[in-house]
Design a protein around this motif. Structure first.
Motif, PDB file in Angstrom:
ATOM      1  N   SER A 193       4.269  28.739 -22.878  1.00 10.17           N
ATOM      2  CA  SER A 193       3.945  28.127 -24.476  1.00 10.17           C
ATOM      3  C   SER A 193       4.869  28.715 -25.418  1.00 10.17           C
ATOM      4  CB  SER A 193       2.542  28.287 -24.822  1.00 10.17           C
ATOM      5  OG  SER A 193       1.460  27.653 -24.024  1.00 10.17           O
ATOM      6  N   LEU A 194       5.100  29.983 -25.341  1.00 15.96           N
ATOM      7  CA  LEU A 194       6.279  30.763 -26.335  1.00 15.96           C
ATOM      8  C   LEU A 194       7.323  30.133 -25.880  1.00 15.96           C
ATOM      9  CD1 LEU A 194       4.980  34.339 -26.077  1.00 15.96           C
ATOM     10  CD2 LEU A 194       4.385  32.688 -27.823  1.00 15.96           C
ATOM     11  N   LEU A 248      -1.347  32.352 -36.531  1.00  7.50           N
ATOM     12  CA  LEU A 248      -1.379  31.245 -35.600  1.00  7.50           C
ATOM     13  C   LEU A 248      -1.340  31.503 -34.083  1.00  7.50           C
ATOM     14  CD1 LEU A 248       1.038  29.069 -37.512  1.00  7.50           C
ATOM     15  CD2 LEU A 248      -1.418  28.365 -37.037  1.00  7.50           C
ATOM     16  N   LEU A 249      -0.423  32.550 -33.991  1.00  2.16           N
ATOM     17  CA  LEU A 249      -0.389  32.939 -32.543  1.00  2.16           C
ATOM     18  C   LEU A 249      -1.766  33.501 -31.898  1.00  2.16           C
ATOM     19  CD1 LEU A 249       3.075  34.745 -32.423  1.00  2.16           C
ATOM     20  CD2 LEU A 249       2.637  32.489 -31.391  1.00  2.16           C
ATOM     21  N   LEU A 250      -2.357  34.358 -32.795  1.00  2.82           N
ATOM     22  CA  LEU A 250      -3.879  34.910 -32.495  1.00  2.82           C
ATOM     23  C   LEU A 250      -4.725  33.602 -32.205  1.00  2.82           C
ATOM     24  CD1 LEU A 250      -5.527  37.280 -32.130  1.00  2.82           C
ATOM     25  CD2 LEU A 250      -6.036  37.397 -34.562  1.00  2.82           C
ATOM     26  N   PHE A 251      -4.674  32.691 -33.037  1.00  2.00           N
ATOM     27  CA  PHE A 251      -5.747  31.688 -32.943  1.00  2.00           C
ATOM     28  C   PHE A 251      -5.465  30.944 -31.392  1.00  2.00           C
ATOM     29  CE2 PHE A 251      -6.448  27.180 -33.100  1.00  2.00           C
ATOM     30  CZ  PHE A 251      -7.992  27.094 -33.436  1.00  2.00           C
ATOM     31  N   SER A 281      -6.845  29.630 -26.246  1.00  2.00           N
ATOM     32  CA  SER A 281      -6.327  29.409 -24.778  1.00  2.00           C
ATOM     33  C   SER A 281      -5.622  30.624 -24.400  1.00  2.00           C
ATOM     34  CB  SER A 281      -5.346  28.300 -24.825  1.00  2.00           C
ATOM     35  OG  SER A 281      -4.753  28.392 -23.446  1.00  2.00           O
ATOM     36  N   PRO A 282      -6.562  31.750 -23.618  1.00  2.00           N
ATOM     37  CA  PRO A 282      -5.986  33.065 -23.337  1.00  2.00           C
ATOM     38  C   PRO A 282      -4.552  32.904 -22.482  1.00  2.00           C
ATOM     39  CG  PRO A 282      -8.305  32.896 -22.866  1.00  2.00           C
ATOM     40  CD  PRO A 282      -7.841  31.596 -23.275  1.00  2.00           C
ATOM     41  N   MET A 322      -2.262  20.925 -28.763  1.00  2.00           N
ATOM     42  CA  MET A 322      -3.003  21.789 -27.820  1.00  2.00           C
ATOM     43  C   MET A 322      -4.644  21.673 -28.001  1.00  2.00           C
ATOM     44  SD  MET A 322      -2.895  25.781 -26.708  1.00  2.00           S
ATOM     45  CE  MET A 322      -3.583  26.292 -28.441  1.00  2.00           C
ATOM     46  N   ILE A 323      -5.243  21.941 -29.307  1.00  2.00           N
ATOM     47  CA  ILE A 323      -6.448  21.773 -29.794  1.00  2.00           C
ATOM     48  C   ILE A 323      -7.007  20.065 -29.707  1.00  2.00           C
ATOM     49  CG2 ILE A 323      -6.565  23.824 -30.918  1.00  2.00           C
ATOM     50  CD1 ILE A 323      -6.510  22.120 -33.556  1.00  2.00           C
ATOM     51  N   GLY A 324      -6.100  19.218 -29.527  1.00  2.00           N
ATOM     52  CA  GLY A 324      -6.445  17.671 -29.424  1.00  2.00           C
ATOM     53  C   GLY A 324      -6.861  17.080 -30.676  1.00  2.00           C
ATOM     54  N   VAL A 325      -5.976  17.362 -31.692  1.00  2.00           N
ATOM     55  CA  VAL A 325      -6.356  16.882 -32.864  1.00  2.00           C
ATOM     56  C   VAL A 325      -5.930  15.171 -32.734  1.00  2.00           C
ATOM     57  CG1 VAL A 325      -5.727  16.517 -35.338  1.00  2.00           C
ATOM     58  CG2 VAL A 325      -5.952  18.776 -34.267  1.00  2.00           C
TER      59      VAL A 325
END
Length: 343
Positions: free
Chosen positions: A40-41, A16-19, A24-25, A292-295
Motif C-alpha cells: 500500500s505504501l 492517516l497512516l495510523l488509522f 488494516s494491519p 480501502m474502507i469502502g466509502v
C-alpha cells in the motif's frame, strides 16, 4: 516545534497512516515479487506521483501570487498527444517513436505554460482568468486529439514510464525525485527562489529593484506546464491509454490543496516544496483510505472535502487560538473577569 510549518502536515499524515494501520494491519506490509516491491505504501507513492509533480509546479506559481487552473487540461493534452503519436506508428515499441512522443508532449506542455505566463505577465490578465481559459479550451483540445475516444497503445517501453520498475521501486518515483531535486536546487541554492518570493510579495518593488518580474512569472508558468506534461505521460502510460475527457480531472484543485496544506500561502511570497510534497502525500493517502474502507463512490468527494477542511482548520493558528480561548472562557470564567477588571 508546534509553530514549524511542517509540524501539522506531518501530524495529519501520521494520523492517516495510523488509522490505516488500525483498520488494516497489513497496510504497512511490503512484499517482493518478481524483483519488484508491492504494498500500500508503494502504491501511494506510485499513484501519487502525477499529483506530486503538478503540485511542485503549482507551488512556484502560487509563490508568485498566481494560480494555474489549467494543469488538469495540460495533463490530458500531454497524455493524449503522446498516445496518438505512438498509435500512429507501425512499430509502437520503437525507441525513436517513444522519444518522439515524449518530446512532442513536453514541448507542447512547455508552450501551453508559456501561453499562460504570457497572458499573466505580459497581457496583464489575472492568473485565475488567464488559466481558466486554457482549463476550458484545453479539455476540448484533448478531446479533439483523441477524437472523443479512448486511445490505447501497446508499447511496452511507453508503459514503463508509469508502470515500470527501477531498483525494485516504481520508475515514476524516480521521475518525481529528479523534478523535486531540480526545483529545490534551483530555488534554494540559487537566487531564483528569492526572486520568486519577492515577485510574489511585492511585484512592483521587485521590478524597481532590478528583478525581471515578467521573466520570473514566465519561468514559473513554463515549469508548471512541463510538470503537468510529465504527469500526463505517467498517467497515460500507467494504463496504456489516453482519455481526453477524464485524464487529470480535478488535478488543479488537488494540487492547490496540497500546496496550501504544505504551508504555502495563496497570497504569494515564501513557499515550501517539502510541505507541498507532504500535502500531496496526505491527499493521496486520504484517497487510498477512502477506497480501502469502502466509502460509496457517490459520496467520496464529500468525505474527502470534509477531511481536507478539518486538516486546514487544524493548521490555522487563528482557529486554534479561538478554540483555546473559548475553552478557557468556559472553564475559567473567574480568570476572565479578573483580567477584565485589571484592564
Amino acid at each position: 516545534m508546534v509553530k514549524h510549518h511542517l509540524f501539522w502536515p506531518v501530524c495529519m499524515l501520521a494520523v492517516l497512516l495510523l488509522f490505516n494501520f488500525i483498520y488494516s494491519p497489513s497496510f504497512f506490509s511490503i512484499q517482493m515479487k518478481d524483483g519488484h516491491l508491492y504494498g500500500s505504501l508503494i502504491d501511494i507513492l506510485n499513484f501519487g506521483s502525477p499529483l506530486i509533480l503538478v503540485a511542485i509546479g503549482m507551488t512556484l506559481v502560487i509563490a508568485t501570487k498566481g494560480i494555474d487552473l489549467s494543469v488538469g487540461s495540460v495533463v490530458a493534452i500531454s497524455g493524449a498527444l503522446s498516445c496518438l503519436t505512438i498509435s500512429k506508428s507501425s512499430d509502437q515499441n520503437a525507441v525513436s517513436v517513444l522519444v518522439l512522443s515524449i518530446v512532442i508532449s513536453l514541448v507542447l506542455s512547455l508552450v501551453l505554460g508559456l501561453w499562460n505566463g504570457f497572458l499573466v505577465a505580459n497581457a496583464g490578465i489575472q492568473p485565475i482568468i488567464a488559466t481558466l481559459i486554457l482549463m476550458v479550451a484545453g479539455r476540448g483540445i484533448a478531446q479533439l486529439i483523441t477524437g472523443g475516444q479512448i486511445i490505447t497503445v501497446t508499447s511496452s517501453s511507453y508503459k514503463y514510464i508509469g508502470a515500470g520498475s527501477l531498483a525494485t521501486l516504481p520508475f515514476s518515483i524516480f521521475l518525481v525525485a529528479i523534478v523535486f531535486a531540480a526545483a529545490a536546487i534551483l530555488t534554494r541554492k540559487t537566487a531564483l527562489g528569492l526572486f520568486i518570493e519577492s515577485v510574489g510579495c511585492k511585484p512592483t518593488a521587485s521590478r524597481l529593484a532590478g528583478i525581471r518580474s515578467r521573466t520570473v512569472m514566465l519561468a514559473v508558468y513554463i515549469f508548471c506546464g512541463v510538470c503537468a506534461g510529465i504527469a500526463g505521460l505517467i498517467l497515460s502510460s500507467n494504463v496504456s491509454s489516453a482519455d481526453g475527457n477524464n485524464a487529470g480531472l480535478w488535478y488543479e484543485l488537488d494540487a492547490i490543496l496540497a500546496v496550501v496544506i504544505g504551508g504555502t500561502s495563496l497570497n504569494g511570497g515564501r513557499f515550501y516544496l517539502t510541505g507541498t510534497l507532504i500535502g500531496a502525500l496526505i491527499i493521496q493517502t486520504l484517497t487510498t483510505t477512502i477506497y480501502m474502507i469502502g466509502v460509496p463512490p457517490e459520496i467520496t468527494l464529500v468525505v474527502k472535502a470534509f477531511v481536507v477542511l478539518a486538516v486546514c482548520l487544524i493548521q490555522s493558528e487563528a482557529f486554534r487560538q479561538s478554540i483555546v480561548a473559548r475553552w478557557k472562557s468556559r472553564h475559567y470564567p473567574a480568570e476572565r473577569e479578573v483580567k477584565r477588571h485589571v484592564v
